[in-house]
Write an enzyme that holds these catalytic residues in place. Structure first.
Site, mmCIF file in Angstrom:
data_model
loop_
_atom_site.group_PDB
_atom_site.id
_atom_site.type_symbol
_atom_site.label_atom_id
_atom_site.label_comp_id
_atom_site.label_asym_id
_atom_site.label_seq_id
_atom_site.Cartn_x
_atom_site.Cartn_y
_atom_site.Cartn_z
ATOM 1 N N HIS A 193 0.849 -1.194 0.000
ATOM 2 C CA HIS A 193 0.000 0.000 0.000
ATOM 3 C C HIS A 193 0.881 1.239 0.000
ATOM 4 C CE1 HIS A 193 -4.212 1.251 0.340
ATOM 5 N NE2 HIS A 193 -3.681 2.391 0.768
ATOM 6 N N ASP B 130 -13.418 2.900 6.906
ATOM 7 C CA ASP B 130 -12.342 3.636 6.244
ATOM 8 C C ASP B 130 -12.820 4.150 4.887
ATOM 9 O OD1 ASP B 130 -9.647 4.629 5.706
ATOM 10 O OD2 ASP B 130 -9.682 3.077 4.155
ATOM 11 N N ARG C 44 -12.359 12.668 4.137
ATOM 12 C CA ARG C 44 -11.076 13.360 4.350
ATOM 13 C C ARG C 44 -10.592 14.007 3.063
ATOM 14 N NH1 ARG C 44 -7.471 8.937 5.742
ATOM 15 N NH2 ARG C 44 -5.825 10.488 5.867
ATOM 16 N N SER D 146 -5.972 4.376 8.441
ATOM 17 C CA SER D 146 -6.675 4.142 7.172
ATOM 18 C C SER D 146 -6.013 2.990 6.418
ATOM 19 C CB SER D 146 -6.639 5.436 6.342
ATOM 20 O OG SER D 146 -6.965 5.193 5.010
ATOM 21 N N LYS E 258 -7.347 -1.321 6.335
ATOM 22 C CA LYS E 258 -7.643 -2.010 5.062
ATOM 23 C C LYS E 258 -6.783 -3.263 4.914
ATOM 24 C CE LYS E 258 -7.059 1.676 2.257
ATOM 25 N NZ LYS E 258 -7.476 2.973 2.745
#
Ligand code: URA
Length: 435
Positions: free
Chosen positions: A82, A161, A168, A183, A187
């Site tokens: 990520h 999220d 956001r 966040s 995930k």
């Protein structure tokens, strides 16, 4: 408990209990807490911060707002990656097929654009027909069959999220270590990965502007991962200039396709090989990074990574005609190239300014429900340190109307700086952390 009391407590600098955080996250997920209260709370967190204990509680509450995937029946070890977000960051589109082509399954939940940084899901949606709203059963079945799946958030996986991320994006509450760390890690925990490679960016085109901030973010995520029993590595790279050449959804998809066909921009290739190398290492496919690189270069040069990309796009109903002929991706109405007014060296390509300029062109959102324009963006033609001659192309702007074309031109003229004396190229990989 009342949401407003939790907002006030955070606004006044208090430390929230796990019960308060869980109450807030559950309420927001079930819609008993509305967007405006969640936005006020997120802003209070940005201003007041969160302790490590609060950050872990927030991560777990968001991870458990939906199901936790169990992928142990698909592979002995599943690895995920990520990015913390950057400009021109199309890494997943290349790293996913590379790693999957080496025989390590990649099942990834990705996000949409966030602030000035693009998102993999928005990029993928520039491919006509492509579905990102997969059910958990579809996600698992594709992971088993193809070895590669990239899906957007669903109401099943970390839905809290999904909602907070979209909020956001348009409320100025992105740049905050606890919110970014929770966040991402919520995930990843919900997505069932055993090992996670974090692609942490530092610099003007990243949410963390300095190496110190990026290290703090990386260490927060590594600690959360360790507590959750996950093996986590972090690669910190420079985002002082955009990654690769393309910025904007369809333009980045095209660059990813070309990269998988052996025509990657050098910095982007190096970045992808580094991230993919750590994925193979953590996934137990190789015993060291040198072996990983050999394997990755092999699947790339033999066309196996591109074949895996096609297979994955087809499995998610994307139109392969567009993959085989990327010029059939969405095209902007106006395309204009700016050239160097004089010879010299590229002294700066300001990633943040170009990222926001891409959002203004329509590549990102100003409001939650905005439709984005997949065709618009930039292709830069030179990197910091490159020598250029007078009239050499510096950047090509893809816009859908003349007003935005002009405005983007102004931004580019300031964002790309020339020097008359030689300039050193920027470093790419700044540091790696693997506990
Ligand atoms: N990526 C995420 O998933 N969340 C963030 O907050 C930033 C980058």
């Amino acid at each position: 408990m009342r949401a407003v009391d939790i907002i006030i407590k955070k606004r006044d600098g208090g430390e929230l209990t796990s019960e308060e955080i869980t109450f807030f996250v559950q309420g927001y997920t079930s819609e008993s807490i509305p967007d405006y209260q969640a936005a006020a709370w997120a802003m209070a967190v940005v201003i007041r911060g969160m302790s490590m204990r609060e950050t872990t509680a927030l991560t777990l509450a968001m991870a458990h707002s939906g199901q936790i995937l169990d992928l142990s029946d698909i592979a002995r070890r599943v690895v995920d990656k990520h990015s913390t977000g950057g400009v021109g960051d199309k890494t997943t589109l290349v790293v996913g097929p590379l790693v999957a082509a080496c025989g390590l399954p990649v099942g990834k939940m990705s996000g949409r654009g966030l602030g000035f940084s693009g998102g993999t899901i928005d990029k993928l949606e520039s491919i006509p027909g492509l579905r990102v709203d997969l059910t958990l059963a579809e996600f698992k079945s594709q992971l088993r069959r193809v070895g590669l799946v990239v899906a957007g958030q669903t109401s099943d996986l970390a839905p809290a999220d999904g909602k907070l991320y979209a909020l956001r994006d348009i409320t100025g509450t992105v740049e905050n270590i606890p919110l970014i760390a929770s966040s991402i890690m919520s995930k990843k925990i919900a997505g069932g990965a055993d090992a996670i490679v974090l692609d942490v960016k530092a610099g003007s085109g990243a949410f963390m502007k300095t190496l110190e901030e990026a290290l703090a973010l990386a260490n927060t995520m590594i600690d959360i991962g360790r507590d959750a029993g996950r093996d986590v590595a972090a690669v910190i790279s420079s985002m002082e200039q955009p990654l690769g050449y393309a910025i904007g959804n369809a333009l980045e998809v095209k660059e990813a396709i070309l990269s998988l066909q052996g025509q990657a921009p050098p910095d982007f290739l190096e970045h992808c090989l580094t991230i993919a190398g750590y994925m193979l290492l953590l996934g137990g496919k190789v015993v060291n990074l040198a072996d990983a690189r050999r394997l990755l270069e092999q699947v790339l040069s033999q066309g196996k990574a591109f074949e895996k990309f096609r297979e994955f796009i087809a499995a998610q109903h994307g139109n392969l005609e567009v993959i085989d002929h990327p010029d059939k991706l969405p095209q902007a109405r106006f395309v204009k190239t700016l050239t160097a007014p004089q010879g010299g060296y590229i002294a700066g390509v300001h990633a943040l300014d170009l990222g926001w300029a891409a959002v203004r062109l329509g590549a990102g959102r100003n409001k939650k429900d905005d439709r984005i324009n997949h065709a618009v963006g930039f292709v830069i033609h030179a990197k910091v340190g490159d020598k250029v001659v007078e009239d050499q192309p510096l950047v090509t702007i893809h816009a859908d109307d003349e007003f935005h074309l002009e405005e983007a031109g102004e931004t580019c003229r300031k964002a790309i700086r020339l020097s008359l004396t030689p300039v050193s190229p920027l470093p790419l990989i700044l540091q790696t952390l693997h506990g």
